[in-house]
Design a protein around this motif. Sequence first.
Motif, short mmCIF file in Angstrom:
data_model
loop_
_atom_site.label_atom_id
_atom_site.label_comp_id
_atom_site.label_asym_id
_atom_site.label_seq_id
_atom_site.Cartn_x
_atom_site.Cartn_y
_atom_site.Cartn_z
N THR A 48 0.83 -1.20 0.00
CA THR A 48 0.00 0.00 0.00
C THR A 48 0.87 1.25 0.00
OG1 THR A 48 -1.73 -1.20 1.17
CG2 THR A 48 -1.85 1.20 1.21
N LYS A 49 1.95 1.23 0.78
CA LYS A 49 2.86 2.39 0.80
C LYS A 49 3.45 2.63 -0.58
CE LYS A 49 4.62 2.35 5.52
NZ LYS A 49 5.83 2.16 6.34
N ILE A 50 3.84 1.56 -1.26
CA ILE A 50 4.42 1.70 -2.59
C ILE A 50 3.39 2.27 -3.56
CG2 ILE A 50 5.41 0.48 -4.57
CD1 ILE A 50 6.62 -1.50 -2.54
N LEU A 51 2.15 1.79 -3.47
CA LEU A 51 1.11 2.29 -4.36
C LEU A 51 0.79 3.75 -4.09
CD1 LEU A 51 -1.29 -0.78 -4.43
CD2 LEU A 51 0.17 0.05 -6.28
N GLU A 52 0.80 4.15 -2.83
CA GLU A 52 0.48 5.54 -2.50
C GLU A 52 1.61 6.49 -2.85
OE1 GLU A 52 -0.49 5.43 1.64
OE2 GLU A 52 -2.53 4.72 1.30
N ARG A 53 2.85 6.11 -2.51
CA ARG A 53 3.99 7.00 -2.70
C ARG A 53 4.69 6.81 -4.04
NH1 ARG A 53 7.02 5.99 3.02
NH2 ARG A 53 5.37 6.74 4.38
N GLY A 54 4.68 5.58 -4.53
CA GLY A 54 5.40 5.27 -5.74
C GLY A 54 6.83 4.81 -5.49
N PHE A 55 7.26 4.81 -4.24
CA PHE A 55 8.61 4.39 -3.89
C PHE A 55 8.64 4.02 -2.41
CE2 PHE A 55 8.36 8.73 -2.55
CZ PHE A 55 9.13 8.80 -1.42
N LEU A 56 9.75 3.43 -1.99
CA LEU A 56 10.03 3.19 -0.58
C LEU A 56 11.36 3.86 -0.28
CD1 LEU A 56 9.11 -0.57 0.01
CD2 LEU A 56 7.92 1.44 0.88
N PRO A 57 11.48 4.54 0.84
CA PRO A 57 12.75 5.18 1.14
C PRO A 57 13.86 4.16 1.34
CG PRO A 57 11.25 5.36 3.01
CD PRO A 57 10.47 4.76 1.88
N ALA A 58 15.06 4.57 1.02
CA ALA A 58 16.23 3.69 1.17
C ALA A 58 16.53 3.50 2.65
CB ALA A 58 17.43 4.30 0.47
N PRO A 59 17.02 2.33 3.02
CA PRO A 59 17.38 2.11 4.42
C PRO A 59 18.58 2.95 4.82
CG PRO A 59 17.88 0.17 3.09
CD PRO A 59 17.20 1.15 2.20
#
Length: 196
Positions: A80-91
């Motif tokens: 869901t986070k990926i769909l909403e933001r379009g990305f995931l922050p880098a660790p």
Amino acid sequence: MGEIVNVVVAVAVIVLVVRWAASSGKDASGAPSPSSVLGFRPRNVTNEMVDAVHNMFPDIPKDNIRFDLLRTGDTQLTSTKILERGFLPAPPPAYYTIYPRSADTPAPAQPAATPAAGPSKPKQPANLLTRYHLESRAASTGVSVAASPEQAGGKAVWEDTAEKREASLRERKAQMILAARERMRAQREKETARTV
């Protein structure tokens, strides 16, 4: 004598508390615990969870997915986070002290390495001129530098057939690309003239 016993007990308690506080950031092997390094208590994450999200979103790096799953513990929430933001922050860099970078090759390189996996995508041209086959027209362009995008692309006229409309659109794209190239060239010439 009672005071000496109290002092010995107090010193023993202080030593135990200091040892406990110093060792709470390390596990039995002496390595720092994941919760102290990451700043949160990581959830249990399996490779299947990471692979499930990575199969849905192959452009997201596995380390980013694993880091978010360590926080959430839920593949659905991560998706869901990926769909909403379009990305995931880098660790953060501390993540790699506990979870070293995977030795896997990047996902885009895998299909090229295995020809039996199916037809690979053709490589995209490096610039718009080669992509739209405008190299010959770029050398002999006569587009005005001051032309606006509307002037460069020309006014759209509704054609009778789909083929004519497609050809008209293709020609307007070519004119806009060439006009943008000329504006960029003029801008670079102005900048070099200022610096010289």
